[in-house]
Design an enzyme around this catalytic site. Sequence first.
Site, PDB file in Angstrom:
ATOM      1  N   ARG A 166       0.825  -1.226   0.000  1.00  0.00           N
ATOM      2  CA  ARG A 166       0.000   0.000   0.000  1.00  0.00           C
ATOM      3  C   ARG A 166       0.847   1.260   0.000  1.00  0.00           C
ATOM      4  NH1 ARG A 166      -3.526  -3.495  -1.629  1.00  0.00           N
ATOM      5  NH2 ARG A 166      -4.554  -4.732  -0.012  1.00  0.00           N
ATOM      6  N   TYR A 204      -2.375  -7.921 -12.377  1.00  0.00           N
ATOM      7  CA  TYR A 204      -1.668  -7.289 -13.485  1.00  0.00           C
ATOM      8  C   TYR A 204      -2.557  -6.672 -14.550  1.00  0.00           C
ATOM      9  CZ  TYR A 204       2.430  -9.162 -11.261  1.00  0.00           C
ATOM     10  OH  TYR A 204       3.420  -9.421 -10.345  1.00  0.00           O
ATOM     11  N   PHE A 229       8.895 -18.631 -16.021  1.00  0.00           N
ATOM     12  CA  PHE A 229      10.018 -17.730 -15.811  1.00  0.00           C
ATOM     13  C   PHE A 229       9.704 -16.738 -14.705  1.00  0.00           C
ATOM     14  CE2 PHE A 229       7.445 -16.405 -19.458  1.00  0.00           C
ATOM     15  CZ  PHE A 229       7.055 -15.143 -19.086  1.00  0.00           C
TER      16      PHE A 229
END
Length: 418
Positions: free
Chosen positions: A98, A131, A418
Amino acid sequence: MPSRPLPPHLAEPTLTYLDEADTEAFTAAILRGFHDDYKPGLWEPFQKVLERDRAFGFTVGGRWIATCGAYTRSMTVPGGSVPTAAVTVVTVSPTYRRRGLLTAMMKHQLEDIHRRSEPVALLWASESLIYGRFGYGHASPRLRISGQTRSTAFVPGVDLGDGSVGEVERDEWLAAAVPLYNKLLAQRPGALDRNAHWWQVRVHDPEPWRKGAAALRFALHYDKRGRVDGFASFRVKGGDSADSPAAEVQVGDIEAADPSACAALWRFLLDLDLVRTFTRANAPVDEPLRYLVADSRIISTELTDGTYARLVDVPRALEGRAYASDLDVVIAVSDPLLPHNDTTFRLQGGRDGAQVSTTRRRADVSLSVRELGAIYLGGTSLSSLHSAGLVGERKTGAVAAITAAFTAPRPPFCADHF
Protein backbone atom coordinates in the site's frame (compact mmCIF):
# COMPACT_ATOMS: atom_id res chain seq x y z
CA MET A 1 26.46 -2.37 17.06
CA PRO A 2 24.23 -2.61 13.98
CA SER A 3 21.84 0.26 13.49
CA ARG A 4 18.23 -0.36 14.36
CA PRO A 5 15.99 -0.79 11.31
CA LEU A 6 13.61 2.04 10.61
CA PRO A 7 9.91 1.37 11.12
CA PRO A 8 8.40 0.94 7.63
CA HIS A 9 6.16 3.98 7.96
CA LEU A 10 9.22 6.18 8.54
CA ALA A 11 11.42 4.67 5.82
CA GLU A 12 11.89 6.12 2.33
CA PRO A 13 12.40 3.25 -0.16
CA THR A 14 14.99 3.91 -2.88
CA LEU A 15 14.75 2.57 -6.43
CA THR A 16 17.90 0.47 -6.83
CA TYR A 17 19.40 -1.64 -9.63
CA LEU A 18 21.12 -4.91 -8.85
CA ASP A 19 24.89 -5.15 -8.81
CA GLU A 20 26.79 -8.44 -8.85
CA ALA A 21 27.84 -8.27 -5.22
CA ASP A 22 24.22 -8.16 -4.08
CA THR A 23 22.91 -11.04 -6.21
CA GLU A 24 22.40 -13.47 -3.34
CA ALA A 25 20.58 -10.92 -1.20
CA PHE A 26 18.35 -10.05 -4.16
CA THR A 27 17.56 -13.71 -4.81
CA ALA A 28 16.84 -14.28 -1.12
CA ALA A 29 14.43 -11.33 -1.15
CA ILE A 30 12.63 -12.79 -4.18
CA LEU A 31 12.18 -16.15 -2.48
CA ARG A 32 11.08 -14.52 0.75
CA GLY A 33 8.45 -12.70 -1.30
CA PHE A 34 7.14 -16.09 -2.42
CA HIS A 35 7.40 -17.46 1.15
CA ASP A 36 10.37 -19.71 0.44
CA ASP A 37 13.96 -19.99 1.65
CA TYR A 38 17.04 -19.22 -0.39
CA LYS A 39 19.34 -22.23 -0.74
CA PRO A 40 22.23 -21.26 -3.05
CA GLY A 41 22.80 -24.69 -4.57
CA LEU A 42 19.25 -24.88 -5.86
CA TRP A 43 19.39 -21.69 -7.87
CA GLU A 44 22.65 -21.86 -9.83
CA PRO A 45 21.07 -22.20 -13.32
CA PHE A 46 18.80 -19.24 -12.61
CA GLN A 47 21.78 -17.06 -11.73
CA LYS A 48 23.07 -17.62 -15.27
CA VAL A 49 19.93 -16.27 -16.90
CA LEU A 50 19.57 -13.35 -14.49
CA GLU A 51 20.04 -10.05 -16.30
CA ARG A 52 21.36 -7.60 -13.73
CA ASP A 53 20.77 -4.56 -15.91
CA ARG A 54 17.06 -5.50 -15.90
CA ALA A 55 16.85 -6.46 -12.22
CA PHE A 56 15.85 -3.72 -9.80
CA GLY A 57 13.58 -2.95 -6.91
CA PHE A 58 13.39 -0.84 -3.80
CA THR A 59 15.80 -0.90 -0.89
CA VAL A 60 15.70 0.49 2.62
CA GLY A 61 18.98 0.73 4.50
CA GLY A 62 20.61 -1.56 1.94
CA ARG A 63 17.94 -4.26 2.34
CA TRP A 64 15.70 -5.30 -0.57
CA ILE A 65 12.05 -4.72 0.23
CA ALA A 66 10.72 -5.03 -3.35
CA THR A 67 12.06 -6.75 -6.47
CA CYS A 68 11.35 -6.81 -10.20
CA GLY A 69 13.10 -8.08 -13.31
CA ALA A 70 12.83 -9.21 -16.92
CA TYR A 71 14.53 -11.56 -19.35
CA THR A 72 15.36 -10.74 -22.96
CA ARG A 73 13.49 -13.31 -25.07
CA SER A 74 11.83 -13.71 -28.45
CA MET A 75 8.22 -14.90 -28.72
CA THR A 76 6.52 -16.63 -31.62
CA VAL A 77 3.49 -14.78 -32.99
CA PRO A 78 1.31 -15.70 -35.97
CA GLY A 79 3.54 -15.29 -39.00
CA GLY A 80 6.75 -14.45 -37.18
CA SER A 81 8.31 -13.52 -33.85
CA VAL A 82 8.77 -10.37 -31.77
CA PRO A 83 11.34 -9.28 -29.16
CA THR A 84 9.71 -9.82 -25.79
CA ALA A 85 10.44 -8.82 -22.22
CA ALA A 86 9.68 -11.81 -20.01
CA VAL A 87 8.72 -10.10 -16.76
CA THR A 88 9.63 -11.95 -13.59
CA VAL A 89 10.46 -11.94 -9.84
CA VAL A 90 7.95 -9.24 -8.91
CA THR A 91 7.63 -9.02 -5.13
CA VAL A 92 6.86 -6.45 -2.45
CA SER A 93 7.55 -7.06 1.23
CA PRO A 94 4.25 -7.35 3.15
CA THR A 95 5.38 -4.61 5.52
CA TYR A 96 5.69 -2.18 2.59
CA ARG A 97 2.39 -2.85 0.85
CA ARG A 98 0.00 0.00 0.00
CA ARG A 99 2.94 2.33 -0.63
CA GLY A 100 2.68 2.39 -4.43
CA LEU A 101 5.90 0.40 -4.88
CA LEU A 102 4.40 -2.15 -7.27
CA THR A 103 2.88 0.57 -9.45
CA ALA A 104 6.18 2.45 -9.50
CA MET A 105 8.10 -0.68 -10.52
CA MET A 106 5.61 -1.63 -13.22
CA LYS A 107 5.63 1.85 -14.75
CA HIS A 108 9.42 2.11 -14.55
CA GLN A 109 9.80 -1.30 -16.17
CA LEU A 110 7.34 -0.59 -19.00
CA GLU A 111 9.19 2.61 -19.84
CA ASP A 112 12.48 0.69 -19.84
CA ILE A 113 11.03 -2.03 -22.09
CA HIS A 114 9.92 0.68 -24.52
CA ARG A 115 13.42 2.20 -24.51
CA ARG A 116 14.79 -1.25 -25.37
CA SER A 117 12.48 -1.41 -28.42
CA GLU A 118 10.70 -4.52 -27.19
CA PRO A 119 7.09 -4.20 -28.35
CA VAL A 120 5.64 -6.82 -26.00
CA ALA A 121 5.96 -7.81 -22.34
CA LEU A 122 4.91 -11.23 -21.08
CA LEU A 123 4.43 -12.65 -17.59
CA TRP A 124 2.98 -15.43 -15.49
CA ALA A 125 0.72 -14.04 -12.79
CA SER A 126 1.10 -15.54 -9.35
CA GLU A 127 -2.14 -13.72 -8.53
CA SER A 128 -4.22 -13.13 -11.64
CA LEU A 129 -6.13 -10.11 -10.34
CA ILE A 130 -2.99 -7.96 -10.01
CA TYR A 131 -1.67 -7.29 -13.49
CA GLY A 132 -4.74 -6.29 -15.45
CA ARG A 133 -4.49 -2.80 -14.05
CA PHE A 134 -1.03 -2.51 -15.61
CA GLY A 135 -2.33 -3.45 -19.06
CA TYR A 136 -1.60 -7.18 -19.09
CA GLY A 137 -4.31 -9.28 -20.75
CA HIS A 138 -4.71 -13.03 -20.47
CA ALA A 139 -3.34 -14.19 -23.81
CA SER A 140 -2.54 -17.91 -23.53
CA PRO A 141 -4.99 -20.21 -21.73
CA ARG A 142 -3.67 -23.63 -20.77
CA LEU A 143 -4.89 -26.97 -19.45
CA ARG A 144 -4.18 -29.24 -16.53
CA ILE A 145 -5.02 -32.80 -17.52
CA SER A 146 -5.03 -36.05 -15.58
CA GLY A 147 -6.57 -39.49 -15.63
CA GLN A 148 -6.26 -43.25 -15.19
CA THR A 149 -3.65 -44.74 -17.51
CA ARG A 150 -5.43 -48.10 -17.88
CA SER A 151 -8.48 -46.36 -19.36
CA THR A 152 -6.62 -44.53 -22.10
CA ALA A 153 -7.15 -46.84 -25.05
CA PHE A 154 -6.84 -44.89 -28.28
CA VAL A 155 -9.55 -44.61 -30.90
CA PRO A 156 -9.26 -47.25 -33.64
CA GLY A 157 -6.94 -46.30 -36.44
CA VAL A 158 -4.51 -44.10 -34.48
CA ASP A 159 -1.20 -44.34 -36.33
CA LEU A 160 1.73 -45.02 -34.00
CA GLY A 161 4.10 -45.10 -36.95
CA ASP A 162 6.94 -47.49 -37.70
CA GLY A 163 9.46 -45.93 -35.34
CA SER A 164 10.16 -46.40 -31.65
CA VAL A 165 10.57 -44.59 -28.35
CA GLY A 166 13.87 -44.78 -26.51
CA GLU A 167 14.74 -43.58 -23.02
CA VAL A 168 18.00 -41.63 -22.92
CA GLU A 169 20.16 -39.65 -20.51
CA ARG A 170 19.80 -35.92 -20.11
CA ASP A 171 22.70 -34.79 -22.32
CA GLU A 172 21.69 -37.06 -25.20
CA TRP A 173 18.14 -35.79 -24.87
CA LEU A 174 19.25 -32.17 -24.97
CA ALA A 175 21.39 -32.76 -28.05
CA ALA A 176 18.30 -34.02 -29.89
CA ALA A 177 15.55 -31.92 -28.29
CA VAL A 178 17.16 -28.50 -28.79
CA PRO A 179 17.29 -28.53 -32.61
CA LEU A 180 13.84 -30.11 -32.85
CA TYR A 181 12.36 -27.49 -30.49
CA ASN A 182 13.94 -24.75 -32.62
CA LYS A 183 12.43 -26.30 -35.74
CA LEU A 184 8.95 -26.45 -34.21
CA LEU A 185 9.13 -23.05 -32.46
CA ALA A 186 7.58 -21.10 -35.34
CA GLN A 187 4.44 -23.27 -35.21
CA ARG A 188 3.29 -22.25 -31.73
CA PRO A 189 2.25 -18.66 -30.96
CA GLY A 190 3.23 -17.68 -27.44
CA ALA A 191 6.28 -19.96 -27.31
CA LEU A 192 9.64 -18.50 -26.29
CA ASP A 193 13.11 -19.10 -27.69
CA ARG A 194 15.59 -20.91 -25.43
CA ASN A 195 19.35 -20.42 -25.39
CA ALA A 196 21.69 -22.93 -23.76
CA HIS A 197 21.23 -21.41 -20.30
CA TRP A 198 17.45 -21.57 -20.59
CA TRP A 199 17.64 -25.25 -21.55
CA GLN A 200 19.64 -25.87 -18.37
CA VAL A 201 16.88 -24.14 -16.41
CA ARG A 202 14.37 -26.37 -18.18
CA VAL A 203 16.05 -29.61 -17.05
CA HIS A 204 17.13 -28.37 -13.60
CA ASP A 205 15.89 -31.02 -11.18
CA PRO A 206 17.00 -30.62 -7.55
CA GLU A 207 15.66 -33.27 -5.21
CA PRO A 208 13.78 -30.87 -2.88
CA TRP A 209 11.59 -29.75 -5.81
CA ARG A 210 10.42 -33.26 -6.73
CA LYS A 211 7.76 -33.47 -4.00
CA GLY A 212 8.31 -37.16 -3.43
CA ALA A 213 8.69 -38.11 -7.09
CA ALA A 214 11.74 -39.65 -8.73
CA ALA A 215 14.25 -37.75 -10.83
CA LEU A 216 13.35 -36.33 -14.22
CA ARG A 217 13.61 -38.84 -17.08
CA PHE A 218 13.89 -38.31 -20.81
CA ALA A 219 12.57 -40.03 -23.94
CA LEU A 220 13.05 -39.56 -27.67
CA HIS A 221 10.94 -40.80 -30.56
CA TYR A 222 12.78 -42.10 -33.61
CA ASP A 223 11.12 -42.35 -37.01
CA LYS A 224 11.44 -45.36 -39.32
CA ARG A 225 14.88 -44.18 -40.48
CA GLY A 226 16.11 -43.59 -36.93
CA ARG A 227 15.83 -39.80 -36.96
CA VAL A 228 14.56 -38.01 -33.87
CA ASP A 229 11.13 -36.49 -34.50
CA GLY A 230 9.78 -36.17 -30.96
CA PHE A 231 10.81 -35.82 -27.34
CA ALA A 232 9.31 -36.00 -23.87
CA SER A 233 10.36 -35.48 -20.27
CA PHE A 234 8.63 -37.06 -17.31
CA ARG A 235 8.97 -38.27 -13.76
CA VAL A 236 7.25 -41.01 -11.79
CA LYS A 237 5.86 -40.69 -8.29
CA GLY A 238 5.58 -44.10 -6.67
CA GLY A 239 2.66 -45.35 -4.66
CA ASP A 240 0.76 -48.46 -3.61
CA SER A 241 -2.92 -48.98 -2.92
CA ALA A 242 -3.90 -52.13 -1.00
CA ASP A 243 -0.75 -53.94 -2.23
CA SER A 244 -1.46 -52.88 -5.83
CA PRO A 245 0.73 -50.56 -7.92
CA ALA A 246 -0.49 -46.97 -7.90
CA ALA A 247 2.34 -44.87 -9.31
CA GLU A 248 1.74 -41.63 -11.22
CA VAL A 249 3.59 -40.42 -14.30
CA GLN A 250 3.99 -36.65 -14.35
CA VAL A 251 4.50 -35.41 -17.91
CA GLY A 252 6.59 -32.31 -18.58
CA ASP A 253 7.67 -31.56 -22.13
CA ILE A 254 6.15 -33.46 -25.02
CA GLU A 255 6.78 -32.21 -28.54
CA ALA A 256 6.70 -33.95 -31.90
CA ALA A 257 7.08 -33.08 -35.56
CA ASP A 258 4.62 -35.75 -36.64
CA PRO A 259 1.23 -36.86 -35.24
CA SER A 260 2.30 -40.50 -35.11
CA ALA A 261 5.37 -39.55 -33.06
CA CYS A 262 3.19 -37.64 -30.61
CA ALA A 263 0.81 -40.59 -30.28
CA ALA A 264 3.69 -43.01 -29.77
CA LEU A 265 5.24 -40.85 -27.05
CA TRP A 266 1.92 -40.67 -25.21
CA ARG A 267 1.42 -44.43 -25.56
CA PHE A 268 4.88 -45.01 -24.08
CA LEU A 269 4.13 -42.76 -21.10
CA LEU A 270 0.68 -44.24 -20.43
CA ASP A 271 1.90 -47.83 -20.66
CA LEU A 272 4.73 -47.57 -18.14
CA ASP A 273 4.79 -50.53 -15.77
CA LEU A 274 3.37 -49.96 -12.27
CA VAL A 275 1.88 -46.62 -13.32
CA ARG A 276 -1.85 -46.18 -12.90
CA THR A 277 -2.44 -42.42 -13.25
CA PHE A 278 -0.99 -39.53 -15.26
CA THR A 279 -0.89 -35.77 -14.94
CA ARG A 280 0.28 -32.96 -17.16
CA ALA A 281 0.14 -29.68 -15.26
CA ASN A 282 0.89 -27.41 -18.20
CA ALA A 283 -0.64 -28.43 -21.53
CA PRO A 284 -1.88 -26.48 -24.57
CA VAL A 285 -5.62 -26.30 -25.10
CA ASP A 286 -5.20 -28.37 -28.27
CA GLU A 287 -3.38 -31.17 -26.42
CA PRO A 288 -3.61 -34.15 -28.85
CA LEU A 289 -4.21 -36.72 -26.10
CA ARG A 290 -7.72 -35.35 -25.59
CA TYR A 291 -8.59 -36.45 -29.13
CA LEU A 292 -6.57 -39.67 -29.23
CA VAL A 293 -8.40 -41.48 -26.42
CA ALA A 294 -11.50 -43.52 -27.22
CA ASP A 295 -13.34 -42.25 -24.13
CA SER A 296 -12.79 -38.51 -23.76
CA ARG A 297 -14.45 -38.50 -20.34
CA ILE A 298 -11.60 -40.43 -18.76
CA ILE A 299 -9.41 -37.33 -18.99
CA SER A 300 -10.02 -34.72 -16.33
CA THR A 301 -9.46 -31.33 -17.94
CA GLU A 302 -9.11 -28.03 -16.09
CA LEU A 303 -8.87 -24.80 -18.06
CA THR A 304 -6.70 -22.24 -16.31
CA ASP A 305 -4.72 -19.12 -17.08
CA GLY A 306 -1.30 -19.17 -18.68
CA THR A 307 0.74 -16.17 -19.76
CA TYR A 308 -0.41 -12.55 -19.86
CA ALA A 309 0.68 -10.21 -22.67
CA ARG A 310 1.13 -6.45 -22.57
CA LEU A 311 1.62 -4.41 -25.74
CA VAL A 312 4.31 -1.83 -24.96
CA ASP A 313 4.54 -0.44 -28.50
CA VAL A 314 1.16 -1.02 -30.14
CA PRO A 315 2.17 -0.26 -33.76
CA ARG A 316 5.31 -2.43 -33.66
CA ALA A 317 3.51 -5.26 -31.90
CA LEU A 318 0.65 -5.31 -34.41
CA GLU A 319 3.07 -5.02 -37.34
CA GLY A 320 5.09 -7.92 -35.94
CA ARG A 321 2.43 -10.55 -36.70
CA ALA A 322 0.41 -11.72 -39.69
CA TYR A 323 -3.38 -11.96 -39.90
CA ALA A 324 -5.66 -14.78 -40.99
CA SER A 325 -7.73 -12.53 -43.24
CA ASP A 326 -7.46 -9.08 -44.76
CA LEU A 327 -8.27 -6.33 -42.31
CA ASP A 328 -8.59 -2.55 -42.47
CA VAL A 329 -9.90 -1.22 -39.19
CA VAL A 330 -9.54 1.80 -36.92
CA ILE A 331 -8.95 0.99 -33.26
CA ALA A 332 -9.06 3.44 -30.35
CA VAL A 333 -6.73 2.18 -27.60
CA SER A 334 -6.75 3.44 -24.03
CA ASP A 335 -3.47 3.12 -22.11
CA PRO A 336 -3.15 5.28 -18.98
CA LEU A 337 0.44 4.14 -18.26
CA LEU A 338 2.05 4.66 -21.70
CA PRO A 339 0.78 7.82 -23.43
CA HIS A 340 2.28 6.86 -26.82
CA ASN A 341 -0.23 3.98 -26.95
CA ASP A 342 -3.19 6.04 -25.77
CA THR A 343 -4.46 7.01 -29.20
CA THR A 344 -6.31 5.81 -32.30
CA PHE A 345 -4.62 3.52 -34.81
CA ARG A 346 -5.44 2.32 -38.28
CA LEU A 347 -4.52 -1.34 -38.72
CA GLN A 348 -4.21 -2.65 -42.28
CA GLY A 349 -3.21 -6.29 -42.17
CA GLY A 350 -3.25 -9.62 -43.94
CA ARG A 351 -1.34 -12.85 -44.36
CA ASP A 352 1.83 -11.02 -45.42
CA GLY A 353 1.96 -8.66 -42.45
CA ALA A 354 0.53 -5.30 -41.48
CA GLN A 355 0.90 -1.55 -41.44
CA VAL A 356 -0.17 0.51 -38.44
CA SER A 357 -0.44 4.29 -38.26
CA THR A 358 -2.02 6.83 -35.96
CA THR A 359 -5.14 8.49 -37.32
CA ARG A 360 -7.79 11.04 -36.51
CA ARG A 361 -10.49 8.97 -38.14
CA ARG A 362 -13.45 7.86 -36.09
CA ALA A 363 -12.71 4.54 -34.44
CA ASP A 364 -14.51 1.38 -35.50
CA VAL A 365 -13.68 -0.31 -32.20
CA SER A 366 -12.56 0.99 -28.81
CA LEU A 367 -10.77 -1.08 -26.19
CA SER A 368 -8.09 -0.92 -23.52
CA VAL A 369 -4.50 -2.06 -24.01
CA ARG A 370 -5.32 -4.97 -21.69
CA GLU A 371 -7.95 -6.32 -24.09
CA LEU A 372 -5.58 -5.79 -27.01
CA GLY A 373 -2.96 -7.88 -25.20
CA ALA A 374 -5.53 -10.60 -24.56
CA ILE A 375 -6.36 -11.02 -28.27
CA TYR A 376 -2.82 -10.48 -29.56
CA LEU A 377 -1.80 -14.15 -29.89
CA GLY A 378 -5.19 -15.44 -30.97
CA GLY A 379 -5.95 -17.16 -27.67
CA THR A 380 -8.85 -14.90 -26.73
CA SER A 381 -11.40 -13.69 -29.27
CA LEU A 382 -12.43 -10.07 -29.48
CA SER A 383 -16.02 -11.20 -29.92
CA SER A 384 -15.91 -12.84 -26.48
CA LEU A 385 -14.63 -9.65 -24.90
CA HIS A 386 -17.25 -7.66 -26.76
CA SER A 387 -19.98 -9.97 -25.49
CA ALA A 388 -18.66 -9.36 -21.97
CA GLY A 389 -19.06 -5.61 -22.45
CA LEU A 390 -15.32 -4.89 -22.46
CA VAL A 391 -15.08 -3.66 -26.06
CA GLY A 392 -17.03 -0.93 -27.80
CA GLU A 393 -18.08 -1.39 -31.43
CA ARG A 394 -18.95 1.73 -33.43
CA LYS A 395 -18.95 0.16 -36.89
CA THR A 396 -21.14 -2.89 -37.39
CA GLY A 397 -19.07 -5.94 -38.30
CA ALA A 398 -15.76 -4.54 -37.06
CA VAL A 399 -15.58 -6.89 -34.05
CA ALA A 400 -16.30 -9.91 -36.26
CA ALA A 401 -13.65 -8.84 -38.78
CA ILE A 402 -11.00 -8.35 -36.08
CA THR A 403 -11.93 -11.66 -34.44
CA ALA A 404 -11.46 -13.51 -37.72
CA ALA A 405 -8.21 -11.75 -38.60
CA PHE A 406 -6.55 -12.30 -35.21
CA THR A 407 -7.24 -16.05 -35.27
CA ALA A 408 -4.06 -18.17 -35.22
CA PRO A 409 -3.51 -21.55 -36.91
CA ARG A 410 -2.81 -23.06 -33.47
CA PRO A 411 -3.82 -21.87 -30.01
CA PRO A 412 -1.05 -19.99 -28.20
CA PHE A 413 0.91 -21.80 -25.51
CA CYS A 414 3.99 -21.07 -23.42
CA ALA A 415 5.74 -24.07 -21.88
CA ASP A 416 8.40 -21.95 -20.16
CA HIS A 417 7.89 -20.74 -16.61
CA PHE A 418 10.02 -17.73 -15.81
